[in-house]
Design a protein around this motif. Sequence first.
Motif, short mmCIF file in Angstrom:
data_model
loop_
_atom_site.label_atom_id
_atom_site.label_comp_id
_atom_site.label_asym_id
_atom_site.label_seq_id
_atom_site.Cartn_x
_atom_site.Cartn_y
_atom_site.Cartn_z
N VAL A 18 114.51 42.86 45.24
CA VAL A 18 113.41 41.72 44.92
C VAL A 18 112.16 42.73 44.84
O VAL A 18 111.87 43.66 45.79
CB VAL A 18 113.12 40.87 46.01
N PHE A 19 111.45 42.80 43.65
CA PHE A 19 110.08 43.66 43.48
C PHE A 19 109.14 42.90 43.11
O PHE A 19 109.40 41.68 42.29
CB PHE A 19 110.70 44.73 42.52
N PHE A 20 107.88 43.10 43.38
CA PHE A 20 106.75 42.32 42.93
C PHE A 20 106.15 43.16 41.67
O PHE A 20 106.28 44.38 41.44
CB PHE A 20 105.79 42.38 43.93
N ALA A 21 105.58 42.34 40.73
CA ALA A 21 104.97 43.12 39.44
C ALA A 21 103.88 43.99 39.82
O ALA A 21 102.97 43.72 40.95
CB ALA A 21 104.29 41.83 38.72
N GLY A 22 103.92 45.20 39.25
CA GLY A 22 102.86 46.19 39.81
C GLY A 22 103.64 47.17 40.97
O GLY A 22 103.10 48.27 41.12
N ASN A 105 101.81 45.14 35.97
CA ASN A 105 101.24 44.04 36.72
C ASN A 105 101.47 42.84 36.09
O ASN A 105 101.41 41.67 36.67
CB ASN A 105 99.89 44.31 36.98
N THR A 106 101.74 42.66 34.94
CA THR A 106 101.80 41.44 33.98
C THR A 106 103.13 40.90 34.06
O THR A 106 103.24 39.75 33.32
CB THR A 106 101.30 41.75 32.69
N LEU A 107 104.23 41.60 34.51
CA LEU A 107 105.52 40.82 34.60
C LEU A 107 105.60 39.63 35.03
O LEU A 107 105.12 39.32 36.06
CB LEU A 107 106.70 41.67 35.13
N PRO A 108 106.34 38.66 34.43
CA PRO A 108 106.47 37.01 34.70
C PRO A 108 107.34 37.35 35.92
O PRO A 108 108.48 37.91 35.82
CB PRO A 108 106.58 36.31 33.42
N THR A 109 107.42 36.03 36.54
CA THR A 109 108.51 35.86 37.73
C THR A 109 109.85 35.55 37.13
O THR A 109 109.90 34.91 36.11
CB THR A 109 108.10 35.09 38.86
N THR A 141 115.31 40.85 40.84
CA THR A 141 114.35 40.00 40.83
C THR A 141 112.89 40.52 40.91
O THR A 141 112.41 41.51 41.56
CB THR A 141 114.49 39.14 42.04
N VAL A 142 111.97 40.10 39.80
CA VAL A 142 110.62 40.30 39.88
C VAL A 142 109.80 39.11 40.16
O VAL A 142 109.91 37.82 39.71
CB VAL A 142 109.99 40.92 38.58
N PRO A 368 127.52 38.83 39.43
CA PRO A 368 126.79 37.61 39.28
C PRO A 368 125.50 37.43 40.17
O PRO A 368 125.17 38.20 41.02
CB PRO A 368 127.86 36.54 40.03
N PHE A 369 124.55 36.68 39.53
CA PHE A 369 123.05 37.06 40.01
C PHE A 369 122.37 35.49 40.13
O PHE A 369 122.57 34.77 39.42
CB PHE A 369 122.12 37.83 39.05
N SER A 370 121.30 35.60 40.98
CA SER A 370 120.67 34.50 41.24
C SER A 370 119.23 34.94 42.03
O SER A 370 119.16 35.72 42.89
CB SER A 370 121.12 33.33 42.34
N PRO A 371 118.00 34.96 41.16
CA PRO A 371 116.83 35.40 41.61
C PRO A 371 116.71 34.76 43.18
O PRO A 371 117.06 33.54 43.38
CB PRO A 371 115.89 34.93 40.64
#
Length: 404
Positions: A18-22, A105-109, A141-142, A368-371
């Motif tokens: 899991v990463f945060f935008a930016g 920084n602008t990446l949506p979730t 995940t972002v 397989p993936f789930s955010p």
Amino acid sequence: MANAPVCTISFDDNFHGVFFAGQKFTGTVDIVLPKTKKVKGVLLKITGLACVLWTETYGTGTTVQFHGREDFLTHTMDFVRSETDDPIVMAPGRQVYKFALQLPNTLPTSFEGDYGYIRYTARVIFERPWKFNLSYKIAFTVVNQLNLNTVAPPLNVPVAQEHIKRFFCGPCRSEPLAINVMLPMTGYVPGQFILVKVDISNGSNKCIVEVKLKLRRQVQYRSKTPYEQVKSVYSTLAKYQCSGVDVKGSAGYERRFLVPPEPPTRNDTIIRIEYYVEVTTKVLGMVYSPQVRIPITIGTVPLLNLNQTQQRASIVEAHITTAASLPRKIFHNSVQSLMIPHTFEKSAGRRDVNIQDDDESSSMGTVPFSPRYPMFHFDTDNKPAVHAKSATTHSPKPIPSPPQ
């Protein structure tokens, strides 16, 4: 594909990916070759995109497929690359490559829905001469942070909404049914509680057989081809079913919804996510059910400067979790601006999805993936729980390729 490479992609100090935008995005690609392999190149491709797709059939028998796509991130890194027309011969054995990227920084979730997704993937591609390429892919995940204190109009003020319904008309017109719904504020983060107060005054001659309180999510999928179209999907995240109200009677209800791990409210992509509290009264003998909806905003940075009533409304002692009671390994300390203790959790009721795209080349496997989204933990004053300075992170566990 018994002789296919075995590939692992892992992220540095980031167990759940899991990463945060930016944030800086770093990790390792671990490749094991069972035998000599000729390649034009081996590369890592990082992508982020939104995609929507559904079909509608009309009365004429015509079926229309609606589609939309937005690209947010494309980054390619060569690990091996032939500078000539001749392929490179890679010897059997293990090879390890590091990668790093500063996420915009602008990446949506990230989001996975019924008719579309916002998805970020890391894919290792083996470009082979005279053969189809091989690829191995995982998703991550972002989360784009939403500071509730910067939203206008302000979210830290109480809100009340009223619905008045009169049945029939003229001389048969009834006294009103009045439904009042009140929230102490309209901005929340996962882990807080939404206190919903409902007052019903039933002056009519109709019996209210039940009252339902729901926390709901609306997802709008917006196509771009063959033309703009919107498809809305509604989901109930939590609900209470309460007793009814007699003719000429009145009643009051007070319930708390725990905000679950969900993506922040967002309205600027082809997938738009909104939340609201809904109160519905079922009237005996009537198809129509009077209803009140109050929009709320879910973010990742909680409201500050709340009054005592608001603080108490969004915390219930039975559900308080302090950082001292949580395993140290669950905390994620790679983003200094996010100091509130939190875990990363999947949305309730969502299943892992297959991220293999139909138009991709031969695959060595996917996972397989789930955010996952941040679920926050507060102390009894509805303030961030204080945890040890050096909250230890997990060493990343490699995600192996499926058995060949």
